[in-house]
Design an enzyme around this catalytic site. Sequence first.
Site, PDB file in Angstrom:
ATOM      1  N   HIS A 191      33.361   1.787   2.699  1.00  0.00           N
ATOM      2  CA  HIS A 191      33.946   3.533   2.247  1.00  0.00           C
ATOM      3  C   HIS A 191      33.909   3.522   0.751  1.00  0.00           C
ATOM      4  O   HIS A 191      34.063   4.677   0.406  1.00  0.00           O
ATOM      5  CB  HIS A 191      35.288   3.309   3.011  1.00  0.00           C
ATOM      6  CG  HIS A 191      34.789   4.595   4.634  1.00  0.00           C
ATOM      7  ND1 HIS A 191      35.926   4.367   5.325  1.00  0.00           N
ATOM      8  CD2 HIS A 191      33.841   5.198   4.196  1.00  0.00           C
ATOM      9  CE1 HIS A 191      35.605   5.201   6.163  1.00  0.00           C
ATOM     10  NE2 HIS A 191      34.343   5.072   5.557  1.00  0.00           N
ATOM     11  N   ARG A 298      16.956   5.397  10.055  1.00  0.00           N
ATOM     12  CA  ARG A 298      17.825   4.099  10.633  1.00  0.00           C
ATOM     13  C   ARG A 298      18.462   5.129  12.085  1.00  0.00           C
ATOM     14  O   ARG A 298      18.708   4.928  11.698  1.00  0.00           O
ATOM     15  CB  ARG A 298      18.337   2.896   9.960  1.00  0.00           C
ATOM     16  CG  ARG A 298      17.731   2.135   9.114  1.00  0.00           C
ATOM     17  CD  ARG A 298      18.431   1.448   8.034  1.00  0.00           C
ATOM     18  NE  ARG A 298      17.225   0.286   7.706  1.00  0.00           N
ATOM     19  CZ  ARG A 298      17.717   0.363   6.619  1.00  0.00           C
ATOM     20  NH1 ARG A 298      18.221   0.940   5.892  1.00  0.00           N
ATOM     21  NH2 ARG A 298      16.867  -0.363   6.035  1.00  0.00           N
ATOM     22  N   ARG A 334      12.020   6.361  12.476  1.00  0.00           N
ATOM     23  CA  ARG A 334      12.148   4.731  13.237  1.00  0.00           C
ATOM     24  C   ARG A 334      12.834   4.939  14.838  1.00  0.00           C
ATOM     25  O   ARG A 334      13.571   4.755  14.533  1.00  0.00           O
ATOM     26  CB  ARG A 334      12.018   4.238  12.282  1.00  0.00           C
ATOM     27  CG  ARG A 334      12.153   2.768  12.822  1.00  0.00           C
ATOM     28  CD  ARG A 334      12.522   1.513  11.365  1.00  0.00           C
ATOM     29  NE  ARG A 334      14.017   1.537  11.516  1.00  0.00           N
ATOM     30  CZ  ARG A 334      14.571   0.080  10.503  1.00  0.00           C
ATOM     31  NH1 ARG A 334      13.487  -0.191  10.109  1.00  0.00           N
ATOM     32  NH2 ARG A 334      15.345   0.094  10.490  1.00  0.00           N
ATOM     33  N   GLU A 433       5.836  -4.798   8.363  1.00  0.00           N
ATOM     34  CA  GLU A 433       6.723  -5.708   8.196  1.00  0.00           C
ATOM     35  C   GLU A 433       6.207  -7.161   8.625  1.00  0.00           C
ATOM     36  O   GLU A 433       6.850  -7.947   8.030  1.00  0.00           O
ATOM     37  CB  GLU A 433       7.893  -5.660   9.114  1.00  0.00           C
ATOM     38  CG  GLU A 433       8.597  -4.288   8.427  1.00  0.00           C
ATOM     39  CD  GLU A 433       9.634  -4.147   9.319  1.00  0.00           C
ATOM     40  OE1 GLU A 433      11.007  -3.755   9.040  1.00  0.00           O
ATOM     41  OE2 GLU A 433       8.918  -3.561  11.012  1.00  0.00           O
ATOM     42  N   ASN A 456      11.946  -5.715   3.748  1.00  0.00           N
ATOM     43  CA  ASN A 456      12.472  -6.215   3.331  1.00  0.00           C
ATOM     44  C   ASN A 456      12.189  -7.623   4.127  1.00  0.00           C
ATOM     45  O   ASN A 456      12.730  -8.935   4.204  1.00  0.00           O
ATOM     46  CB  ASN A 456      13.959  -5.675   3.616  1.00  0.00           C
ATOM     47  CG  ASN A 456      14.570  -5.011   2.814  1.00  0.00           C
ATOM     48  OD1 ASN A 456      14.086  -5.243   1.684  1.00  0.00           O
ATOM     49  ND2 ASN A 456      15.299  -4.077   3.594  1.00  0.00           N
ATOM     50  N   ASP A 457      11.394  -7.481   4.988  1.00  0.00           N
ATOM     51  CA  ASP A 457      11.180  -7.824   6.290  1.00  0.00           C
ATOM     52  C   ASP A 457       9.627  -9.219   5.851  1.00  0.00           C
ATOM     53  O   ASP A 457       9.271 -10.049   6.177  1.00  0.00           O
ATOM     54  CB  ASP A 457      11.051  -7.563   8.032  1.00  0.00           C
ATOM     55  CG  ASP A 457      12.264  -7.245   9.042  1.00  0.00           C
ATOM     56  OD1 ASP A 457      12.574  -8.547   8.842  1.00  0.00           O
ATOM     57  OD2 ASP A 457      12.548  -6.169   9.231  1.00  0.00           O
ATOM     58  N   ARG A 467      16.036 -13.309   5.609  1.00  0.00           N
ATOM     59  CA  ARG A 467      16.220 -12.096   3.788  1.00  0.00           C
ATOM     60  C   ARG A 467      18.109 -12.187   3.452  1.00  0.00           C
ATOM     61  O   ARG A 467      18.620 -11.473   3.185  1.00  0.00           O
ATOM     62  CB  ARG A 467      16.418 -10.887   3.839  1.00  0.00           C
ATOM     63  CG  ARG A 467      16.984 -10.953   5.836  1.00  0.00           C
ATOM     64  CD  ARG A 467      15.789  -9.000   6.093  1.00  0.00           C
ATOM     65  NE  ARG A 467      16.290  -7.974   5.893  1.00  0.00           N
ATOM     66  CZ  ARG A 467      15.933  -6.779   5.952  1.00  0.00           C
ATOM     67  NH1 ARG A 467      14.801  -7.004   7.085  1.00  0.00           N
ATOM     68  NH2 ARG A 467      16.558  -5.904   6.391  1.00  0.00           N
ATOM     69  N   CYS A 504       9.978   1.717   2.265  1.00  0.00           N
ATOM     70  CA  CYS A 504      10.950   2.008   2.333  1.00  0.00           C
ATOM     71  C   CYS A 504      12.580   0.596   2.371  1.00  0.00           C
ATOM     72  O   CYS A 504      13.643   0.799   2.445  1.00  0.00           O
ATOM     73  CB  CYS A 504      11.681   2.252   4.375  1.00  0.00           C
ATOM     74  SG  CYS A 504      10.873   1.456   5.299  1.00  0.00           S
TER      75      CYS A 504
HETATM   76  C1  PEP Z   1      12.764  -3.516   5.226  1.00  0.00           C
HETATM   77  O1  PEP Z   1      11.997  -4.331   6.554  1.00  0.00           O
HETATM   78  O2  PEP Z   1      11.868  -3.480   4.616  1.00  0.00           O
HETATM   79  C2  PEP Z   1      12.937  -1.900   6.184  1.00  0.00           C
HETATM   80  C3  PEP Z   1      13.142  -1.061   5.604  1.00  0.00           C
HETATM   81  O3  PEP Z   1      13.550  -2.233   7.742  1.00  0.00           O
HETATM   82  P1  PEP Z   1      15.597  -3.601   7.515  1.00  0.00           P
HETATM   83  O4  PEP Z   1      15.881  -3.417   6.459  1.00  0.00           O
HETATM   84  O5  PEP Z   1      16.222  -1.981   8.427  1.00  0.00           O
HETATM   85  O6  PEP Z   1      15.450  -4.055   8.490  1.00  0.00           O
HETATM   86 MG    MG Z   2      12.771  -4.436   8.598  1.00  0.00          MG
END
Ligand code: PEP
Ligand code: MG
Length: 576
Positions: A191, A298, A334, A433, A456-457, A467, A504
């Site tokens: 917040h 998400r 997703r 991913e 990210n993954d 990560r 993303c």
């Molecule tokens: C990702 O893995 O880059 C992704 C956007 O999904 P999340 O961060 O929700 O795992």
């Molecule tokens: Mg992911």
Amino acid sequence: MSILLTGLAASSGITIAPAHLLVESDLSIKKQHTADENHEVARLHDSFALSKTELQHLSKRAHELLGQRAVTIIDTQIAILDDPTLQKKIIDRINSHHDTAEWAVKRVEDYYLSIFERKNDNEYLYARATALRDVTKRVLSHLLNVPLPDPGLLDHRAIFVANNITPTDTAQFDKRYVAGIVTTNGGRTSHFTIMSKTLSLPAVVGVKDATAIIHDGDLLIVDGIHGKVIVNPTKEEVEHYRLLAGKFIQEQQKWGALKDKQTVSADGRRFEVGANVGTFADVIDAQEDGAEGIGLLRTEFLYMSKDELPTEEQQFNAYKRFVSAMNGQRVVARTLDIGGDKKLGMVALPHEDNPYLGFRAIRIGLARPEILRPQLRALLRASVYGRLAIMFPMIATIEEFQAARAILDDEKEKLEQAGIQVAKNIEVGMMLEIPAVAVMAEHFAKYVDFFSIGSNDLIQYLFAVDRGNQQVAYLYQELHPAVLRMVRQVIEAAHAEGKWVGMCGEMANNPYAVPLLMAMGLDEFSMSSSQILRVRSLINQLNTRKLQPLVHRAIHAETAAAVQELVEKYVPQVKL
Ligand code: PEP
Ligand code: MG
């Protein structure tokens, strides 16, 4: 010597001012009993009444200063005070356990927090827990006669340093004096982060040990763009950041003009920059911040605030709201992505030694069709209210994608047979991913309508680096040539089949990565809203054709550091 601390860039901008520590009041209490329950109940009522009056005052102030969102947060606290179940629970404890009012309040708070926190990683419950904590503090401060810290007492320009900044603290800010914020706790979605954005205050959150390292009066530089805090900076650092701050303000002034324009590079290539959203409030931010669509919805939030799986109807209403709100702009939803670090109370997952490599995302969806099917039905039904695309998370093999798609087609057919309308043009894609998919992208590209690269993954699996683990964070390298090669290969494979590619993960808003990604032909970028205009502005300034030699050199570089240097050389403006 200056000290550099790092955290999460919560709210943009750079500020330089002395520190002002907001020290928390000591509200610790011991277990205590009473022989006069009526007296304790009366004290409880008084403290609730006083707290409510204060909160009503703060709500009014928030209305003038901070806007509707802050008012809602404070009003939630008033609603907690007004909640008869909560009051009854506390009074019951006083009467049955002979607790003092403060001990009963504490026990009941602990009880609720244990419920909220059992379902960790849940934004909604996290918000409820924050509100409860904040309001309990206020009640206890009256019962114990210990005043809460009052940020409104600041009488000079300073940067607040605290463990937490509560929404009610924010409502007490005197805007003339608060130059910025540093907190040890908090995340991008807390917040406080959201409100500091409303106030346009540079802020860095999650700065470990900030309250221990920083002293009252220390000069600080808060760089809310890169998530840096410099304690007692050198003259040169102050000079450097003054310049950056000036440049940033100039840049920011230009961004507003981009909102209603398309994102086009200097050589006329069109890109889409969308938002990652997890709640409906994020959609409102996305629109205010110039999103051209939702690149990642998400859907986990729907599952997280409940004890049971959400019904198809509840999901349909939620998706319909998201899709309609975007007025024909694309919303990429997703399907449920749980497992790994994301747990859900209502879906019992087995203990796993390697949850990131285990039963997660689409693996759960395929094994538990009673979860996936209603979600797909709800999405399909919502598709007629705008432009919906659907993607599956963590696809590893072509069989998995085909199986997921077959379920989708089956549900679509059933709906149509039942006379329920479904949009004709729903794009069906997948998150990319897993490195094996990137290697096989040319084959996947035949079956999907699009890829959305979850960097990210993808990076986590490419480098075998957790990560979320600070200890090995140095291996998490978005600019590494191995990542760049992989991304380029995916884009080329998709384009060869006439399919589009988005990204993303966080890499999509890394200013050093953006020039490379656009030059490689990434079609869509999706990120948290606060980054959108910044990235759009960067894209506008760059010429994809002129960046080709940079891509070539970056791909053939040996290290991420070398890539960073190259980008700085070709695109000096990324340094800001
Ligand atoms: C990702 O893995 O880059 C992704 C956007 O999904 P999340 O961060 O929700 O795992
Ligand atoms: Mg992911």
